[in-house]
Design a protein around this motif. Structure first.
Motif, PDB file in Angstrom:
ATOM      1  N   VAL A   8       1.042  -1.349   0.027  1.00  0.00           N
ATOM      2  CA  VAL A   8      -0.108   0.151   0.431  1.00  0.00           C
ATOM      3  C   VAL A   8       0.701   1.057  -0.608  1.00  0.00           C
ATOM      4  CG1 VAL A   8      -1.573   1.083   1.526  1.00  0.00           C
ATOM      5  CG2 VAL A   8      -1.743  -0.885   1.005  1.00  0.00           C
ATOM      6  N   PRO A  49       1.641   2.653  -5.199  1.00  0.00           N
ATOM      7  CA  PRO A  49       0.694   3.701  -5.617  1.00  0.00           C
ATOM      8  C   PRO A  49       1.525   4.984  -6.065  1.00  0.00           C
ATOM      9  CG  PRO A  49      -0.314   2.300  -3.905  1.00  0.00           C
ATOM     10  CD  PRO A  49       0.339   1.794  -3.860  1.00  0.00           C
ATOM     11  N   THR A  56      -7.446   3.023  -3.502  1.00  0.00           N
ATOM     12  CA  THR A  56      -7.977   1.479  -4.136  1.00  0.00           C
ATOM     13  C   THR A  56      -7.253   0.795  -3.364  1.00  0.00           C
ATOM     14  OG1 THR A  56      -8.587   3.331  -6.018  1.00  0.00           O
ATOM     15  CG2 THR A  56      -8.056   0.157  -5.850  1.00  0.00           C
ATOM     16  N   SER A  57      -6.228   0.934  -3.183  1.00  0.00           N
ATOM     17  CA  SER A  57      -4.883  -0.150  -2.516  1.00  0.00           C
ATOM     18  C   SER A  57      -5.362  -0.624  -0.853  1.00  0.00           C
ATOM     19  CB  SER A  57      -3.003  -0.458  -2.811  1.00  0.00           C
ATOM     20  OG  SER A  57      -3.140   1.094  -2.032  1.00  0.00           O
ATOM     21  N   CYS A  97      -6.862  -4.247   0.529  1.00  0.00           N
ATOM     22  CA  CYS A  97      -5.961  -5.140   1.570  1.00  0.00           C
ATOM     23  C   CYS A  97      -6.441  -4.801   2.485  1.00  0.00           C
ATOM     24  CB  CYS A  97      -4.577  -4.674   1.328  1.00  0.00           C
ATOM     25  SG  CYS A  97      -3.966  -4.409  -0.213  1.00  0.00           S
TER      26      CYS A  97
END
Length: 226
Positions: free
Chosen positions: A93, A97, A142-143, A147
Motif C-alpha cells: 500500500v 501506488p 484503492t490499495s 488490502c
C-alpha cells in the motif's frame, strides 16, 4: 543518448531524490493550515516525471513510498496499525501506488505531447501536474480498501466516519485534504516545470517526450545533446 547526457540525467535524478528525502524527514515537506496536513512529497515525483520521464517518476515514487513505509515503524500511528495487521500488504500500500503514480505521470506527459516537434505543449505541464497527485491518492486509497477494508481496524474508522460503503469511506477519509494536496502540487509543479524545462533542454531540439519515439526510428541526422 551520450554518456555525458546519461550522467547529467542521473545527477538531476539524484538532486530530486535528495529533495524528496528532505521533504520526507523534515517539516519542509508539510504544511498544516486550518487543521489539515498538506504534504509536498508528490512535487519532486511530478517534476521528475515531467522533466526526466516515466522511469524517473517511478523511481522518485518508489523513494516516496519507502519513506512512507518507514513511518510505519513508530512515527505514524495509522501506518503502525496497518503494519501490525499485515506487513506485506502495508509495504504494498505504501510503495506500489507511488511507483505507479510517478510512472503514469511521465506517461501522461509524453502522451499529451505526441506529435509535438520542438517543444512540449503548454497544457501538458498543467495536466501532468494535476493528474499525478490524483493518481497517487486514487491508487493509495484503492490499495488500502482492497488490502485492509475488511479488517477490524479500518471498519472502526468506517463506523466513526459514518461511511456506508468503500466509496463513501474513500471520500470521507481523503476529503478536502486530498483535493488541496492535488491543487498545491498542480500549482508548484506546473510553475517549476514550465520554468525549468527550457533551461534543462535549451540546447536540444528533441525533448524527452520525443526520445522514446526516436529510439525506435532511424533519425536522418544527429540531434544535438546537452
Amino acid at each position: 543518448m551520450k554518456k555525458s547526457t546519461k550522467t547529467l540525467r542521473l545527477v538531476q535524478l539524484g538532486l530530486l531524490i535528495a529533495v524528496e528525502l528532505i521533504f520526507a524527514y523534515t517539516p519542509l515537506g508539510y504544511m498544516k493550515p486550518a487543521g489539515l496536513e498538506i504534504t509536498f512529497l508528490m512535487v519532486p515525483v511530478t517534476i521528475g516525471a515531467i522533466l526526466l520521464g516515466p522511469a524517473a517518476g517511478a523511481i522518485l515514487g518508489g523513494v516516496f513510498g519507502l519513506t512512507s513505509f518507514s513511518t510505519c515503524f513508530g512515527t505514524s500511528p495509522f501506518g503502525a496499525a496497518l503494519l501490525s495487521i499485515n506487513p506485506f500488504f502495508t509495504f504494498l500500500v505504501c510503495v506500489g501506488p507511488r511507483i505507479l503514480a510517478g510512472w503514469l505521470g511521465g506517461v501522461v506527459f509524453q502522451a499529451s505531447n505526441l506529435g509535438a516537434k520542438e517543444k512540449p505543449r503548454e497544457f501538458s505541464f498543467a495536466l501532468t501536474s494535476l493528474v499525478t497527485p490524483l493518481f497517487n491518492t486514487l491508487f493509495f486509497m484503492t490499495s488500502l480498501v482492497l488490502c485492509f477494508y475488511q479488517t477490524d481496524y479500518i471498519q472502526n474508522i468506517v463506523n466513526v466516519l459514518g461511511a456506508t460503503n468503500p466509496f463513501s469511506f474513500v471520500a470521507l477519509f481523503v476529503g478536502l485534504q486530498g483535493l488541496v494536496e492535488a491543487a498545491v502540487c498542480w500549482l508548484i509543479s506546473g510553475i517549476l516545470c514550465r520554468a525549468l524545462y527550457p533551461v534543462l533542454y535549451r540546447n536540444t531540439v528533441a525533448k524527452p517526450v520525443a526520445e522514446s519515439a526516436s529510439e525506435n526510428t532511424a533519425a536522418p541526422e544527429q540531434k544535438p545533446e546537452l
